[in-house]
Design a protein around this motif. Structure first.
Motif, mmCIF file in Angstrom:
data_model
loop_
_atom_site.group_PDB
_atom_site.id
_atom_site.type_symbol
_atom_site.label_atom_id
_atom_site.label_comp_id
_atom_site.label_asym_id
_atom_site.label_seq_id
_atom_site.Cartn_x
_atom_site.Cartn_y
_atom_site.Cartn_z
ATOM 1 N N LEU A 73 42.758 22.449 38.487
ATOM 2 C CA LEU A 73 42.783 23.966 38.176
ATOM 3 C C LEU A 73 41.964 24.708 39.359
ATOM 4 C CD1 LEU A 73 43.409 22.544 35.457
ATOM 5 C CD2 LEU A 73 42.005 24.190 34.173
ATOM 6 N N VAL A 74 40.965 24.204 39.828
ATOM 7 C CA VAL A 74 40.193 25.017 40.833
ATOM 8 C C VAL A 74 41.071 25.085 41.958
ATOM 9 C CG1 VAL A 74 38.394 24.977 42.406
ATOM 10 C CG2 VAL A 74 37.903 24.092 40.264
ATOM 11 N N LEU A 75 41.982 24.027 42.458
ATOM 12 C CA LEU A 75 42.674 24.297 43.483
ATOM 13 C C LEU A 75 43.740 25.480 43.226
ATOM 14 C CD1 LEU A 75 43.028 20.568 44.730
ATOM 15 C CD2 LEU A 75 41.825 22.257 45.665
ATOM 16 N N ALA A 76 44.387 25.306 41.966
ATOM 17 C CA ALA A 76 45.374 26.077 41.518
ATOM 18 C C ALA A 76 44.983 27.883 41.721
ATOM 19 C CB ALA A 76 45.832 25.830 40.160
ATOM 20 N N GLN B 93 45.931 30.868 44.200
ATOM 21 C CA GLN B 93 46.287 32.318 43.598
ATOM 22 C C GLN B 93 45.630 33.192 44.650
ATOM 23 O OE1 GLN B 93 48.590 33.435 41.523
ATOM 24 N NE2 GLN B 93 47.809 35.152 41.072
ATOM 25 N N ASP B 94 44.511 32.977 44.650
ATOM 26 C CA ASP B 94 43.552 33.762 45.423
ATOM 27 C C ASP B 94 43.993 34.009 46.644
ATOM 28 O OD1 ASP B 94 41.110 35.438 45.794
ATOM 29 O OD2 ASP B 94 40.250 34.100 46.896
ATOM 30 N N GLU B 95 44.214 33.105 47.403
ATOM 31 C CA GLU B 95 44.905 32.947 49.056
ATOM 32 C C GLU B 95 46.284 33.589 48.930
ATOM 33 O OE1 GLU B 95 44.852 29.235 50.173
ATOM 34 O OE2 GLU B 95 42.717 28.939 50.524
ATOM 35 N N GLU B 96 47.097 33.685 47.856
ATOM 36 C CA GLU B 96 48.494 34.126 48.108
ATOM 37 C C GLU B 96 48.564 35.468 47.397
ATOM 38 O OE1 GLU B 96 51.255 32.766 48.893
ATOM 39 O OE2 GLU B 96 50.410 30.980 49.757
ATOM 40 N N MET B 97 47.625 35.783 46.528
ATOM 41 C CA MET B 97 47.766 37.158 45.724
ATOM 42 C C MET B 97 46.633 37.836 46.006
ATOM 43 S SD MET B 97 50.980 37.453 44.904
ATOM 44 C CE MET B 97 52.362 36.566 44.746
ATOM 45 N N THR C 244 35.706 43.765 44.639
ATOM 46 C CA THR C 244 36.628 44.605 43.923
ATOM 47 C C THR C 244 37.522 45.619 45.180
ATOM 48 O OG1 THR C 244 34.923 45.319 42.453
ATOM 49 C CG2 THR C 244 36.676 46.877 42.597
ATOM 50 N N VAL C 245 36.964 45.831 46.195
ATOM 51 C CA VAL C 245 37.717 46.298 47.157
ATOM 52 C C VAL C 245 39.022 45.424 47.797
ATOM 53 C CG1 VAL C 245 37.591 47.289 49.390
ATOM 54 C CG2 VAL C 245 35.988 48.011 47.979
ATOM 55 N N SER C 246 38.487 44.338 47.735
ATOM 56 C CA SER C 246 39.340 43.214 48.332
ATOM 57 C C SER C 246 40.557 42.966 47.369
ATOM 58 C CB SER C 246 38.642 41.769 48.513
ATOM 59 O OG SER C 246 39.555 40.699 48.973
ATOM 60 N N ASP C 247 40.087 43.044 46.074
ATOM 61 C CA ASP C 247 41.336 42.856 45.154
ATOM 62 C C ASP C 247 42.205 43.784 44.932
ATOM 63 O OD1 ASP C 247 40.033 40.514 44.302
ATOM 64 O OD2 ASP C 247 39.388 41.080 42.465
ATOM 65 N N GLY C 248 41.557 45.342 45.168
ATOM 66 C CA GLY C 248 42.469 46.342 45.146
ATOM 67 C C GLY C 248 43.225 46.456 46.454
ATOM 68 N N LYS D 100 51.415 38.303 38.634
ATOM 69 C CA LYS D 100 51.437 37.699 37.170
ATOM 70 C C LYS D 100 52.540 36.499 37.146
ATOM 71 C CE LYS D 100 49.937 39.552 33.879
ATOM 72 N NZ LYS D 100 48.639 39.509 32.987
ATOM 73 N N ALA D 101 53.564 36.504 37.826
ATOM 74 C CA ALA D 101 54.288 35.414 38.004
ATOM 75 C C ALA D 101 54.022 34.286 39.131
ATOM 76 C CB ALA D 101 55.770 36.157 38.804
ATOM 77 N N GLN D 102 53.283 34.529 39.678
ATOM 78 C CA GLN D 102 52.847 33.628 40.672
ATOM 79 C C GLN D 102 51.384 32.685 39.655
ATOM 80 O OE1 GLN D 102 53.637 32.320 43.471
ATOM 81 N NE2 GLN D 102 51.840 31.275 44.320
ATOM 82 N N ALA D 103 50.771 33.415 39.123
ATOM 83 C CA ALA D 103 49.887 33.010 38.175
ATOM 84 C C ALA D 103 50.584 32.223 37.079
ATOM 85 C CB ALA D 103 49.017 34.296 37.617
#
Length: 632
Positions: free
Chosen positions: A171-174, A178-182, A478-482, A589-592
Motif C-alpha cells: 500500500l505504501v508503494l502504491a 500515486q505521488d510520483e505520477e499525479m 500544498t503548493v506542490s499539490d496545486g 481519481k482514475a489513477q488512484a
C-alpha cells in the motif's frame, strides 16, 4: 563394516551442514533453521489484511479539509486593527471587505477567536459569523533522526513511518507511485485499498473463496472506471486563465490548508500562468520554486517573477537595475598550473613583482568582463579575495551558489549560459534581470532575482511565510499539490464532483450492476460499492456529522438525479459540489482507483508467507549502497 562406517560418517557430516535435511515435515524440511512459513487464510491472508487495515486507519482521519475553523472573524479583527490607524469607521468597513479574501489568514493556524477580541470592533462593522468545523486531523511523526513532522499529508506520513510489514508496504508503494505520477490522491489510495481489504475480510469470514472476491473486484473495477468517465462535470478549456485555474485547484488547496484556499489558490494560479508555455503540454513543474522564510504569517506569502536565493551577495554591491548577468561554473580566482613547479626568487623586488603580476592579470580579466556590459556575476564555485577586490572596484555584484542544480535553474531563469572558463561572456551567453537586490524578510536576508513583467520569466518563486517550520513545510506541500494538479490538467483537464459525490455515484452504479450478476461475484461487487462509501463517511466523521444520515441523504439525492451531491463540511449537511467548486481531477481519481484496486488484489492473492532467517551483521542503509552523501 567399513562401508557402514563411511555411510554413517557421511550422514553425520550432512546433518552438520547448514540447510541440511533435519528430518522435519512439510515446508520446514526444505528451509534453513530459523525460517518462518505461514499459509492458509487464517495465517497469511487475514494477517496481511489486518496490517493493511491498521495502516489505512492511521491515515484515514487525515482525509479531507485540514483545519479547525474558518477564520473570517479573526480576519475582520485584523482588518479593523489596521483601520485604527486611520481613525475612521469608513476605513474599517472598507478593510472588512478586503479581509474576506486576503487577511483572514492573519492569525496563522488560529483555533478559536476570543469573544473579547471582537467586542471593540462592533462599532466599526458587523463581524462575520464564525464557522467551526472539525476537519482532517494532523499526525505527529518523529522519525529515526528525531525530526518532528506535524502534517496531514499522507505521502509524508507513510514515508516517515518506515513501514516494515510486507503487505502494508504494498500500500505504501502504491501511494508512493500515486505521488510520483499525479502528485495528489495518495491518501485516497491507501484508504480505498484498506477499505476493500476490510470488506474482503468480511466475505472470507462468510465462506466466500478468495478467487471469487478477486473476480468480483476486477469486474467492479472495470465498471467503476467506466462510470468515472461519465462523471466529468467540468473542464478547464484555457490554462492561461488564472481564474479558471484557481477554481480547479481550490479544493486541492483546501484539503491541506482549510480556510486559506481563497488566498493560496490565486497565488499558485498566478505563478502557473506566468510560466505556462504556449503549448501547455510542455509545462514543467520545476519552473515553480518555493522559498521558505520563517516568521510572519501565511498572508505575507507572495509570488516573485524570478528566483529567491537564501543568501547575501559577497561584495559591497547589493543592488543592480537592468542587470546583465554572467554565470560561471568555474572558480573566479588565480589559475593554478596542473603540475607542480618551483619558483626561485632572488630579491625582494622579484617577490613584489611576482604577486603584482597575478593582480594585474586578474584586474585585466575583471576589467574585460566589466567592459562587456556585465553588472552581476554568479559563480558556482569559489571567488578569490583578489577577484572580489576588483569586482568591488568595477561595481560588479557577486553571488555564489554552491549547488549545481540551483545554478542551472538560475541560468534558466535569466536566460544565461554557464561558462566554464573565466573570460568575458558573449552577448548570447549573458542573462538579464530587471532588478537584483537584497532584502531582509523577517530575520532572513535574501537576494531576489526579479525578472519583472517586462521580461518573460521561465522560473517563478513562491515565497511562503509561516510561524513554525512545520507550517512552512505544509505550505510547501500544498503548493506542490496545486502545481501537480495543473500539470495533470495539461493532459486531461476534466474534473468530477468532490467531497464523496463521485464515489457515491459510482457506488450507485455498482449496486445496480451487482444485482444483475448471477454468481458469487455479486457479493464482492456489492462490497466494492460499500467500500466507496469510505470517502463521504470519513469526511462526515471528521467534520463531526452523523455519517449514516449523510450517506443516506447522498444516496437519496443521487436517486433523484443530483449526481454532484456530496458532503458539505461547512454547512454540516449534503450539498451541490459543483456550485461550491469542490472538484477533483478525473485523471488523478482514475489513477488512484487503479493503484488501490491493484494493491488490494495483490494482497488477496497471497496465500503463503515465507520468511528467511535474517542475516547477521550491520544493516544496510535504507537507500542501499555505501555511506556517501548524494546531491540535493
Amino acid at each position: 563394516c567399513l562401508d557402514a562406517t563411511l555411510a554413517t560418517a557421511r550422514s553425520s557430516d550432512m546433518a552438520r551442514r547448514p540447510g541440511a535435511f533435519t528430518g522435519g515435515m512439510g515446508m520446514s524440511s526444505m528451509l534453513k533453521e530459523g525460517s518462518k512459513h505461514f499459509s492458509g487464510v487464517e495465517e497469511a491472508t487475514l494477517k496481511n489484511i489486518e496490517a493493511c487495515k491498521a495502516l489505512a486507519t492511521t491515515v484515514r482521519t487525515s482525509l479531507g479539509p485540514n483545519g479547525a475553523c474558518r477564520e473570517e472573524a479573526s480576519a475582520h479583527a485584523t482588518a479593523c486593527a489596521q483601520a485604527e490607524h486611520a481613525s475612521s469607521p469608513a476605513a474599517c468597513g472598507a478593510l472588512s471587505t478586503q479581509s474576506d479574501r486576503h487577511i483572514h489568514h492573519a492569525f496563522d493556524r488560529l483555533q478559536t477567536v476570543p469573544a473579547g477580541l471582537l467586542a471593540p470592533l462592533r462599532p466599526c462593522a458587523p463581524a462575520p459569523s464564525l464557522v467551526l468545523t472539525r476537519a482532517g486531523m494532523n499526525k505527529m511523526v518523529i522519525n529515526h533522526l528525531e525530526k518532528l513532522f506535524v502534517t496531514s499529508d499522507s505521502a509524508t506520513i507513510l514515508q516517515e513511518l518506515e513501514v516494515q510489514h510486507p503487505a502494508a508496504r504494498l500500500l505504501v508503494l502504491a501511494s508512493k507511485m500515486q505521488d510520483e505520477e499525479m502528485g495528489d490522491g495518495t491518501n485516497f489510495v491507501v484508504v480505498l485499498a484498506g477499505e476493500l481489504l476490510l470488506k474482503a475480510e468480511e466475505l472470507l469470514h462468510q465462506g466466500v473463496h478468495t478467487s471469487e472476491i478477486i473476480s468480483g473486484y476486477n469486474k467492479a473495477a472495470e465498471v467503476a472506471l467506466a462510470a468515472l468517465e461519465d462523471q466529468a462535470i467540468h473542464t478547464v478549456d484555457d490554462l492561461h486563465d488564472p481564474t479558471k485555474i484557481t477554481r480547479a485547484i481550490r479544493s486541492v488547496i483546501s484539503s491541506k490548508q482549510y480556510g486559506l484556499e481563497d488566498f493560496i489558490a490565486p497565488m499558485i494560479a498566478k505563478a502557473v500562468v506566468a510560466v505556462m508555455p504556449e503549448d501547455p503540454k510542455r509545462f514543467n513543474v520545476d519552473n515553480i520554486r518555493v522559498a521558505k522564510i520563517p516568521g510572519g504569517v501565511s498572508g505575507a506569502s507572495d509570488v516573485v517573477q524570478g528566483m529567491v536565493l537564501m543568501r547575501e551577495p559577497l561584495g559591497t554591491v547589493t543592488h543592480a537595475e537592468g542587470a546583465k548577468v554572467a554565470v560561471y561554473g568555474c572558480p573566479i580566482d588565480s589559475t593554478a598550473t596542473e603540475t607542480k613547479g618551483t619558483v626561485l626568487i632572488k630579491s625582494a623586488d622579484e617577490l613584489m613583482n611576482y604577486t603584482k603580476s597575478e593582480e594585474a592579470q586578474m584586474e585585466k580579466t575583471i576589467k574585460a568582463i566589466a567592459d562587456s556590459g556585465v553588472t552581476v556575476i554568479i559563480c558556482g564555485q569559489t571567488i578569490g579575495e583578489i577577484a572580489m577586490h576588483f569586482l568591488n572596484r568595477f561595481g560588479i555584484m557577486a553571488l555564489k551558489t554552491p549547488s549545481k542544480f540551483e545554478l542551472r535553474r538560475i541560468c534558466r531563469t535569466i536566460g544565461a549560459n554557464a561558462l566554464v572558463r573565466l573570460e568575458p561572456p558573449a552577448p548570447e551567453d549573458m542573462g538579464e534581470c530587471e532588478k537584483i537586490y537584497t532584502k531582509e524578510i523577517g530575520s532572513t536576508k535574501c537576494t531576489i532575482l526579479d525578472r519583472g513583467s517586462s521580461i518573460a520569466s521561465k522560473v517563478v518563486t513562491i515565497l511562503v511565510r509561516g510561524s513554525t517550520p512545520n507550517i512552512l513545510d505544509d505550505l510547501e506541500r500544498t503548493v506542490s499539490d496545486g502545481v501537480s494538479v495543473v500539470k495533470t490538467m495539461t493532459s486531461d483537464a476534466r474534473f468530477v464532483a468532490g467531497a464523496g459525490a463521485c464515489e457515491m455515484a459510482i457506488a450507485t452504479r455498482l449496486l445496480e450492476f451487482g444485482a444483475q450478476q448471477p454468481g458469487l461475484d455479486q457479493y464482492a461487487i456489492n462490497k466494492f460499492a460499500e467500500s466507496l462509501e469510505v470517502v463521504p463517511r470519513t469526511l462526515a466523521e471528521n467534520a463531526g456529522m452523523d455519517a449514516t444520515t449523510i450517506i443516506a441523504n447522498i444516496y437519496a439525492a443521487h436517486q433523484e438525479g443530483k449526481s454532484s451531491t456530496g458532503v458539505d463540511v461547512d454547512a454540516g449537511a449534503v450539498g451541490d459540489m459543483l456550485q461550491k467548486d469542490v472538484l477533483d481531477s478525473l485523471a488523478t481519481k482514475a489513477q488512484a482507483f487503479k493503484l488501490a484496486i491493484d494493491a488490494a488484489v495483490t494482497v488477496l492473492r497471497v496465500d503463503q508467507i515465507i520468511m528467511a532467517k535474517q542475516a547477521g551483521g550491520p544493516k544496510p542503509p535504507p537507500g542501499g549502497g555505501g555511506g556517501g552523501g548524494g546531491d540535493d
